[in-house]
Enzyme design. Sequence first.
Site, mmCIF file in Angstrom:
data_model
loop_
_atom_site.group_PDB
_atom_site.id
_atom_site.type_symbol
_atom_site.label_atom_id
_atom_site.label_comp_id
_atom_site.label_asym_id
_atom_site.label_seq_id
_atom_site.Cartn_x
_atom_site.Cartn_y
_atom_site.Cartn_z
ATOM 1 N N GLU A 97 0.835 -1.200 0.000
ATOM 2 C CA GLU A 97 0.000 0.000 0.000
ATOM 3 C C GLU A 97 0.870 1.250 0.000
ATOM 4 O O GLU A 97 1.678 1.432 0.906
ATOM 5 C CB GLU A 97 -0.884 0.000 1.252
ATOM 6 C CG GLU A 97 -1.807 -1.191 1.345
ATOM 7 C CD GLU A 97 -2.645 -1.187 2.616
ATOM 8 O OE1 GLU A 97 -2.421 -0.345 3.491
ATOM 9 O OE2 GLU A 97 -3.534 -2.047 2.717
HETATM 10 C C1 FAD Z 1 -6.724 -9.925 6.859
HETATM 11 C C2 FAD Z 1 -5.618 -8.901 6.889
HETATM 12 C C3 FAD Z 1 -5.421 -8.073 5.801
HETATM 13 C C4 FAD Z 1 -4.392 -7.129 5.806
HETATM 14 N N1 FAD Z 1 -4.136 -6.403 4.684
HETATM 15 C C5 FAD Z 1 -3.023 -5.641 4.621
HETATM 16 C C6 FAD Z 1 -2.590 -5.106 3.390
HETATM 17 O O1 FAD Z 1 -3.189 -5.355 2.343
HETATM 18 N N2 FAD Z 1 -1.472 -4.333 3.385
HETATM 19 C C7 FAD Z 1 -0.758 -4.085 4.550
HETATM 20 O O2 FAD Z 1 0.256 -3.374 4.503
HETATM 21 N N3 FAD Z 1 -1.141 -4.609 5.718
HETATM 22 C C8 FAD Z 1 -2.228 -5.394 5.776
HETATM 23 N N4 FAD Z 1 -2.573 -6.016 6.935
HETATM 24 C C9 FAD Z 1 -1.862 -5.635 8.164
HETATM 25 C C10 FAD Z 1 -0.502 -6.305 8.278
HETATM 26 O O3 FAD Z 1 -0.599 -7.686 8.026
HETATM 27 C C11 FAD Z 1 -0.024 -6.099 9.694
HETATM 28 O O4 FAD Z 1 -0.095 -4.733 10.002
HETATM 29 C C12 FAD Z 1 1.412 -6.536 9.908
HETATM 30 O O5 FAD Z 1 1.663 -7.796 9.340
HETATM 31 C C13 FAD Z 1 1.649 -6.564 11.407
HETATM 32 O O6 FAD Z 1 2.994 -6.938 11.677
HETATM 33 P P1 FAD Z 1 3.490 -6.973 13.198
HETATM 34 O O7 FAD Z 1 4.833 -7.580 13.184
HETATM 35 O O8 FAD Z 1 3.346 -5.657 13.826
HETATM 36 O O9 FAD Z 1 2.454 -7.898 13.952
HETATM 37 P P2 FAD Z 1 2.247 -9.463 13.716
HETATM 38 O O10 FAD Z 1 2.362 -9.785 12.286
HETATM 39 O O11 FAD Z 1 0.999 -9.802 14.430
HETATM 40 O O12 FAD Z 1 3.513 -10.089 14.448
HETATM 41 C C14 FAD Z 1 3.528 -10.300 15.840
HETATM 42 C C15 FAD Z 1 4.158 -11.659 16.071
HETATM 43 O O13 FAD Z 1 4.156 -11.872 17.484
HETATM 44 C C16 FAD Z 1 3.823 -13.222 17.727
HETATM 45 N N5 FAD Z 1 3.276 -13.296 19.081
HETATM 46 C C17 FAD Z 1 2.088 -12.835 19.529
HETATM 47 N N6 FAD Z 1 1.956 -13.098 20.833
HETATM 48 C C18 FAD Z 1 3.095 -13.720 21.219
HETATM 49 C C19 FAD Z 1 3.565 -14.248 22.446
HETATM 50 N N7 FAD Z 1 2.832 -14.182 23.573
HETATM 51 N N8 FAD Z 1 4.789 -14.835 22.487
HETATM 52 C C20 FAD Z 1 5.558 -14.905 21.376
HETATM 53 N N9 FAD Z 1 5.156 -14.425 20.173
HETATM 54 C C21 FAD Z 1 3.932 -13.844 20.105
HETATM 55 C C22 FAD Z 1 2.813 -13.568 16.650
HETATM 56 O O14 FAD Z 1 2.750 -14.960 16.421
HETATM 57 C C23 FAD Z 1 3.378 -12.807 15.457
HETATM 58 O O15 FAD Z 1 4.234 -13.609 14.678
HETATM 59 C C24 FAD Z 1 -3.575 -6.989 6.955
HETATM 60 C C25 FAD Z 1 -3.777 -7.828 8.043
HETATM 61 C C26 FAD Z 1 -4.770 -8.794 8.009
HETATM 62 C C27 FAD Z 1 -4.907 -9.740 9.161
#
Ligand code: FAD
Length: 474
Positions: A97
């Site tokens: 995006e």
């Molecule tokens: C259906 C959907 C559609 C989306 N569409 C888009 C899109 O088109 N474009 C875009 O840019 N973004 C999109 N997003 C958003 C994007 O996927 C997320 O913003 C991004 O992947 C988040 O990354 P993060 O590392 O912050 O969190 P996460 O990806 O949630 O990573 C956190 C990690 O922490 C781990 N974790 C959680 N709790 C614990 C624990 N207690 N102990 C150890 N590990 C733990 C989890 O397993 C995970 O691997 C979408 C998300 C979804 C679900």
Amino acid sequence: MCRLSTLSANMARLSSLVAAAFVSVVSLMALQAAAEMITTDVIIIGAGASGITAAKTLADQGVTDFVMLEATDRVGGRVRNADFAGGKVELGANWVEGVNGPGPVNPVWTLAQEVNLRSFYSFFDNGTSNIYDERGFVPIEEAASTVEAADKAFEFVGELSKNLTEGNIEDISQQTGQRFFGFYPKTAIEMALDWWYYDFTTAEPPRASSLKNTVPLPTEEIFGPDHYFVADPRGYAVVFQPLLKSYLKMDGETVVDSRLKLGKVVNKIEYTDTGVVVSTADGSVYKAKAAIVTASIGVLQSNLINFSPGLPFWKMSVIYQFDMAVYTKIFLSFPSKFWPTHPGSEFMLYADESRGYYTIWQSLDKQFPDKSLIFVTVTDEQSKRVNQQSFNDTLGEVMVVLRKMFGENIPMADEIYYYDWQSDPYAKGSYSNWPIGVSTFEFKQLQAGTCRTCLFLWRTHKRTLQWLSPWRVA
Ligand SMILES: Cc1cc2nc3c(=O)[nH]c(=O)nc-3n(C[C@H](O)[C@H](O)[C@H](O)COP(=O)(O)OP(=O)(O)OC[C@H]3O[C@@H](n4cnc5c(N)ncnc54)[C@H](O)[C@@H]3O)c2cc1C
């Protein structure tokens, strides 16, 4: 020396958005089953986009003594794909995006180019030329005046948001902005357009969403107006490979670095003035000077992780205030195509009397030319509803809608699949939405660390993560 930095973690979340994808294409080392006790400098909780980026930031700053604790058996978090109808579909993040702007290049796009990610430009405007209701296709001329009014309202609301920001005026909801224009969606087509312009992005209705922080979409403002839909057999998550390879030991595409620990469910974080002790469900204990928590807002709202002492009120207050929205893509495979396949027909709007009821349909003809795939997106209450019913029940509902759109003679779908992000204990929803009523100050509290060291980490972190879309916090 610091205590823990819950907040750094939240920061990372910001980035998350950006981020992007992750598949297990980068296959990883085996789960660490055995309990262990390790002392390190920094513990990163979560190996999604934010955790991967946080580790890269630390490594770039010369901090290499860290461990990454990931609950699942893979990296990538909410960037994740699944086998479907002989191909791979993305269950989480799907678009890069914010592309093709005059300013800075979206770092996810840079990574995408680096791995030659297979992606397709999405011309969203097509949707308003392909409107259907219970009678079938709605002639363009019939919908034209409604589309024009909705477009004008949307433009007005965008301008209003900018004016509020420039004038340092208090935030209002998207819906309040619409009312200033006199836009009150009532008919099925008005509601479908309203859902398409707002809920399709924020996954919550205009009455719930902050205007100043969601319109215009910050990712577009910063990086450009275009979005590219990812359909790569390696999975969107392949974009994380260059990052991982830059600081972890790899054997080909496989991570073989003991600092990445999979299958480690963090259930307790104890922090003092001198450091942090993190415990996992398998009995392992990790000690460090600081921890970066990148679990989603949804996870932090749940009781999966026990903080000791408990996080302060000002921190929990904003964690609880942010909404973890639910956004679900329902994939369908058919024996043959019955939807329009000409250029400009990729997006189709179905206008139902019930707002948000199977509104946006997207064909995957370009992405999978030898298959007949289509998907429909639902959000919020509709998402929660379909997540509670069987695939068969949902299939029955979508077939009724498709028959209204395309006639009774269409074939039955061969396959249906969607993922319940809300029930996933390590996501607890799809992504966060900035609700009306949360100030920028409170948002900064979400990002802030709880000690000087944490603040330092936060700042170094921020630099790398600044490309994350600010409207999705976690
Ligand atoms: C259906 C959907 C559609 C989306 N569409 C888009 C899109 O088109 N474009 C875009 O840019 N973004 C999109 N997003 C958003 C994007 O996927 C997320 O913003 C991004 O992947 C988040 O990354 P993060 O590392 O912050 O969190 P996460 O990806 O949630 O990573 C956190 C990690 O922490 C781990 N974790 C959680 N709790 C614990 C624990 N207690 N102990 C150890 N590990 C733990 C989890 O397993 C995970 O691997 C979408 C998300 C979804 C679900």
